[in-house]
Design a protein around this motif. Structure first.
Motif, PDB file in Angstrom:
ATOM      1  N   ARG A 246       7.060 -27.933 -14.562  1.00  0.00           N
ATOM      2  CA  ARG A 246       7.184 -28.322 -15.976  1.00  0.00           C
ATOM      3  C   ARG A 246       7.066 -29.818 -16.163  1.00  0.00           C
ATOM      4  N   LEU A 247       7.666 -30.587 -15.284  1.00  0.00           N
ATOM      5  CA  LEU A 247       7.660 -32.040 -15.455  1.00  0.00           C
ATOM      6  C   LEU A 247       6.310 -32.661 -15.139  1.00  0.00           C
ATOM      7  N   LYS A 248       5.413 -31.888 -14.525  1.00  0.00           N
ATOM      8  CA  LYS A 248       4.056 -32.374 -14.281  1.00  0.00           C
ATOM      9  C   LYS A 248       3.167 -32.260 -15.520  1.00  0.00           C
ATOM     10  N   GLU A 249       3.588 -31.469 -16.488  1.00  0.00           N
ATOM     11  CA  GLU A 249       2.757 -31.246 -17.670  1.00  0.00           C
ATOM     12  C   GLU A 249       2.657 -32.515 -18.492  1.00  0.00           C
ATOM     13  N   ILE A 250       1.592 -32.616 -19.266  1.00  0.00           N
ATOM     14  CA  ILE A 250       1.210 -33.868 -19.907  1.00  0.00           C
ATOM     15  C   ILE A 250       2.260 -34.372 -20.890  1.00  0.00           C
ATOM     16  N   ASP A 251       2.953 -33.455 -21.602  1.00  0.00           N
ATOM     17  CA  ASP A 251       3.946 -33.920 -22.572  1.00  0.00           C
ATOM     18  C   ASP A 251       5.132 -34.591 -21.885  1.00  0.00           C
ATOM     19  N   CYS A 252       5.599 -34.017 -20.783  1.00  0.00           N
ATOM     20  CA  CYS A 252       6.688 -34.646 -20.019  1.00  0.00           C
ATOM     21  C   CYS A 252       6.230 -35.948 -19.378  1.00  0.00           C
ATOM     22  N   PHE A 253       4.998 -35.949 -18.916  1.00  0.00           N
ATOM     23  CA  PHE A 253       4.451 -37.139 -18.259  1.00  0.00           C
ATOM     24  C   PHE A 253       4.377 -38.312 -19.227  1.00  0.00           C
ATOM     25  N   ASN A 254       3.964 -38.051 -20.467  1.00  0.00           N
ATOM     26  CA  ASN A 254       3.766 -39.128 -21.445  1.00  0.00           C
ATOM     27  C   ASN A 254       5.028 -39.473 -22.231  1.00  0.00           C
ATOM     28  N   ARG A 255       5.837 -38.465 -22.537  1.00  0.00           N
ATOM     29  CA  ARG A 255       6.982 -38.684 -23.428  1.00  0.00           C
ATOM     30  C   ARG A 255       8.310 -38.785 -22.697  1.00  0.00           C
ATOM     31  N   GLY A 256       8.347 -38.344 -21.450  1.00  0.00           N
ATOM     32  CA  GLY A 256       9.610 -38.307 -20.735  1.00  0.00           C
ATOM     33  C   GLY A 256      10.329 -36.992 -20.966  1.00  0.00           C
ATOM     34  N   TRP A 257      11.520 -36.866 -20.374  1.00  0.00           N
ATOM     35  CA  TRP A 257      12.206 -35.583 -20.423  1.00  0.00           C
ATOM     36  C   TRP A 257      13.724 -35.746 -20.384  1.00  0.00           C
ATOM     37  N   VAL A 258      14.387 -34.726 -20.917  1.00  0.00           N
ATOM     38  CA  VAL A 258      15.837 -34.587 -20.818  1.00  0.00           C
ATOM     39  C   VAL A 258      16.103 -33.228 -20.194  1.00  0.00           C
ATOM     40  N   LEU A 259      16.586 -33.218 -18.967  1.00  0.00           N
ATOM     41  CA  LEU A 259      16.936 -31.968 -18.293  1.00  0.00           C
ATOM     42  C   LEU A 259      18.356 -31.586 -18.701  1.00  0.00           C
ATOM     43  N   ASP A 260      18.473 -30.447 -19.347  1.00  0.00           N
ATOM     44  CA  ASP A 260      19.740 -29.988 -19.907  1.00  0.00           C
ATOM     45  C   ASP A 260      20.358 -28.946 -18.965  1.00  0.00           C
ATOM     46  N   GLY A 261      21.416 -29.357 -18.245  1.00  0.00           N
ATOM     47  CA  GLY A 261      22.083 -28.439 -17.331  1.00  0.00           C
ATOM     48  C   GLY A 261      21.367 -28.239 -16.014  1.00  0.00           C
ATOM     49  N   ILE A 262      20.410 -29.093 -15.724  1.00  0.00           N
ATOM     50  CA  ILE A 262      19.636 -29.016 -14.483  1.00  0.00           C
ATOM     51  C   ILE A 262      19.629 -30.405 -13.841  1.00  0.00           C
ATOM     52  N   PRO A 263      19.994 -30.465 -12.545  1.00  0.00           N
ATOM     53  CA  PRO A 263      20.306 -29.408 -11.587  1.00  0.00           C
ATOM     54  C   PRO A 263      21.742 -28.907 -11.758  1.00  0.00           C
ATOM     55  N   GLN A 264      22.014 -27.759 -11.141  1.00  0.00           N
ATOM     56  CA  GLN A 264      23.333 -27.148 -11.247  1.00  0.00           C
ATOM     57  C   GLN A 264      24.169 -27.360  -9.985  1.00  0.00           C
ATOM     58  N   THR A 265      23.525 -27.708  -8.873  1.00  0.00           N
ATOM     59  CA  THR A 265      24.234 -27.907  -7.613  1.00  0.00           C
ATOM     60  C   THR A 265      23.705 -29.152  -6.907  1.00  0.00           C
ATOM     61  N   ARG A 266      24.478 -29.626  -5.935  1.00  0.00           N
ATOM     62  CA  ARG A 266      24.049 -30.793  -5.149  1.00  0.00           C
ATOM     63  C   ARG A 266      22.767 -30.481  -4.384  1.00  0.00           C
ATOM     64  N   LEU A 267      22.631 -29.257  -3.861  1.00  0.00           N
ATOM     65  CA  LEU A 267      21.423 -28.878  -3.133  1.00  0.00           C
ATOM     66  C   LEU A 267      20.200 -28.983  -4.031  1.00  0.00           C
ATOM     67  N   GLN A 268      20.307 -28.471  -5.246  1.00  0.00           N
ATOM     68  CA  GLN A 268      19.191 -28.584  -6.185  1.00  0.00           C
ATOM     69  C   GLN A 268      18.881 -30.050  -6.480  1.00  0.00           C
ATOM     70  N   ALA A 269      19.922 -30.846  -6.652  1.00  0.00           N
ATOM     71  CA  ALA A 269      19.728 -32.270  -6.952  1.00  0.00           C
ATOM     72  C   ALA A 269      18.967 -32.972  -5.838  1.00  0.00           C
ATOM     73  N   LEU A 270      19.380 -32.749  -4.592  1.00  0.00           N
ATOM     74  CA  LEU A 270      18.727 -33.410  -3.465  1.00  0.00           C
ATOM     75  C   LEU A 270      17.298 -32.919  -3.284  1.00  0.00           C
ATOM     76  N   THR A 271      17.068 -31.620  -3.505  1.00  0.00           N
ATOM     77  CA  THR A 271      15.704 -31.080  -3.375  1.00  0.00           C
ATOM     78  C   THR A 271      14.792 -31.674  -4.430  1.00  0.00           C
ATOM     79  N   LEU A 272      15.267 -31.777  -5.655  1.00  0.00           N
ATOM     80  CA  LEU A 272      14.459 -32.375  -6.722  1.00  0.00           C
ATOM     81  C   LEU A 272      14.136 -33.833  -6.410  1.00  0.00           C
ATOM     82  N   GLN A 273      15.106 -34.564  -5.882  1.00  0.00           N
ATOM     83  CA  GLN A 273      14.862 -35.959  -5.525  1.00  0.00           C
ATOM     84  C   GLN A 273      13.799 -36.072  -4.442  1.00  0.00           C
ATOM     85  N   GLN A 274      13.836 -35.174  -3.474  1.00  0.00           N
ATOM     86  CA  GLN A 274      12.834 -35.179  -2.405  1.00  0.00           C
ATOM     87  C   GLN A 274      11.435 -34.891  -2.949  1.00  0.00           C
ATOM     88  N   LEU A 275      11.374 -34.154  -4.055  1.00  0.00           N
ATOM     89  CA  LEU A 275      10.084 -33.821  -4.670  1.00  0.00           C
ATOM     90  C   LEU A 275       9.635 -34.868  -5.683  1.00  0.00           C
TER      91      LEU A 275
END
Length: 413
Positions: free
Chosen positions: A118-147
């Motif tokens: 989702r964050l690769k799509e053009i609207d997020c790329f140009n306008r930025g994003w607010v992730l609401d309730g994501i990530p939910q765990t430390r594992l998800q947070a670290l995986t997203l950072q690695q990506l």
């Protein structure tokens, strides 16, 4: 030290320039975009990014239990910033798939994959994003950072009735501690939103820490420097230990310093500054940052440090009364092998071998300590005038409480 092997040095002006012009922030933005997009032509992609009018597009994570009006705040924030509002529900467009997963919850792997797409799509790329309730765990947070999903701001909303979420929120807090603000939801919604908005509109530029720790003898500078070094991976630079280390070398500078240490005379400022210049220019200090204690001790030394390329960007004064300082030092002993000092409390944890060789240094005897305290009190007002933005910390607490105070001040700046 073998003088044929020279430590790698980075010109200190590079760190100062990088801090002044937020180079670390720029590099982080570029690398995050590069990792997220993985373009076929990375050079052209980076050039196009640099040609944008601004790289400061919102990248916000708003976390915390749903019961704390998180969704409402996220919607208002997205509208205000004109950013894309992303939730777990909006990531799943197919209604049958949505119903399947809302009962069981999204798995870590699926959620991370959907967020990245989702964050690769053009609207997020140009306008930025607010992730609401994501990530939910430390594992998800670290995986997203690695990506490459690296937020500029992370807000965690906490409510008084959410104790069962404490462990999860602690893990998320540790993953984002340098861009994090925790806000209580136990207040009017309008106040919560204004605090979130004010934080998100601030810039969280990362800086290489160059910390100066000042205080009277016995205030715990060495102990706190060690704790901070271990937690934040910066280099612990104790001026006294550094001088002893250099004096033990066969270098010409060490030979100049050695007689002063042998006779207990103060090492001339010119020699001290040479030693500090060499140490603070090494690659570990330039990349990881440093925490310096034991210097400066007077107005001229402080001015010289500020005029050098190694200017501190955070200064802390540990405050403690003379009586408490004397009491602490009278219970202190030093290991001659390592040069490290131990209080009566920490001494009990040492091996019997170390305990048998502990000695009281001449400079830790009451008369000598009193002289050093008097010298500190003579110069402390001048030192404070040189560092008007310094933070004063009550050192008359247990060491852990002092460390928590220093840590919170570092994370809030």
């Amino acid at each position: 030290m073998d003088e044929t092997v020279k430590p790698l040095r980075i010109p200190p002006e590079m760190s100062v320039y990088a801090d002044k012009h937020h180079v670390s922030h720029l590099v982080q933005s570029l690398v995050s975009s590069l990792v997220m997009e993985q373009p076929d032509d990375p050079i052209c992609f980076l050039i196009s990014l640099l040609q944008r009018t601004s790289l400061d597009i919102p990248r916000v994570m708003l976390l915390g239990p749903a019961a704390v009006t998180r969704g409402t705040v996220a919607q208002r924030l997205s509208s205000e910033l004109r950013a894309v509002h992303v939730t777990a529900e909006t990531l799943l467009q197919d209604q049958s798939e949505l119903s399947q997963h809302t009962e069981q919850g999204l798995g870590d792997e699926l959620l991370v994959k959907l967020v990245q797409q989702r964050l690769k799509e053009i609207d997020c790329f140009n306008r930025g994003w607010v992730l609401d309730g994501i990530p939910q765990t430390r594992l998800q947070a670290l995986t997203l950072q690695q990506l490459g999903v690296v937020p500029e701001h992370v807000v965690i909303l906490v409510g008084g009735q959410q104790q069962q979420q404490h462990r999860e929120l602690e893990g998320l807090s540790s993953a984002f501690q340098h861009v994090l603000k925790i806000i209580s939801s136990d207040q009017p919604d309008a106040d919560v939103y204004q605090q979130v908005l004010a934080f998100v509109r601030s810039r969280c530029y990362s800086r290489t820490p160059r910390i100066l720790l000042l205080g009277p003898p016995g205030s715990g500078k060495s102990h706190q420097a060690r704790l901070l070094s271990e937690k934040f991976k910066m280099v612990d630079v104790c001026c006294a230990q550094l001088l002893r280390s250099v004096a033990a070398d066969a270098s010409s500078l060490g030979e100049e310093i050695h007689p002063y240490l042998d006779t207990g005379r103060p090492v001339p400022d010119s020699l001290v500054l040479q030693v500090l210049e060499e140490r603070l220019s090494r690659v570990d200090c330039s990349l990881r940052g440093w925490i310096l204690h034991g210097f400066p001790g007077d107005l001229q030394q402080a001015k010289t440090l500020l005029e050098s390329p190694h200017q501190p960007n955070r200064v802390f004064f540990l405050e403690l009364s003379d009586d408490v300082c004397l009491e602490r030092i009278s219970q202190r002993a030093t290991d001659p092998a390592s040069g490290q000092s131990f209080s009566a409390v920490t001494r009990a944890t040492l091996s019997s071998e170390v305990q048998t060789r502990l000695k009281t240094r001449p400079e830790d005897r009451p008369q000598s300590v009193t002289q050093r305290l008097n010298q500190y009190r003579i110069h402390v007002a001048a030192l404070q005038s040189v560092f008007p933005d310094s933070v004063h910390v009550d050192a008359n607490q247990d060491p852990h409480s002092v460390f928590e105070t220093l840590e919170s001040k570092l994370n809030s700046e």
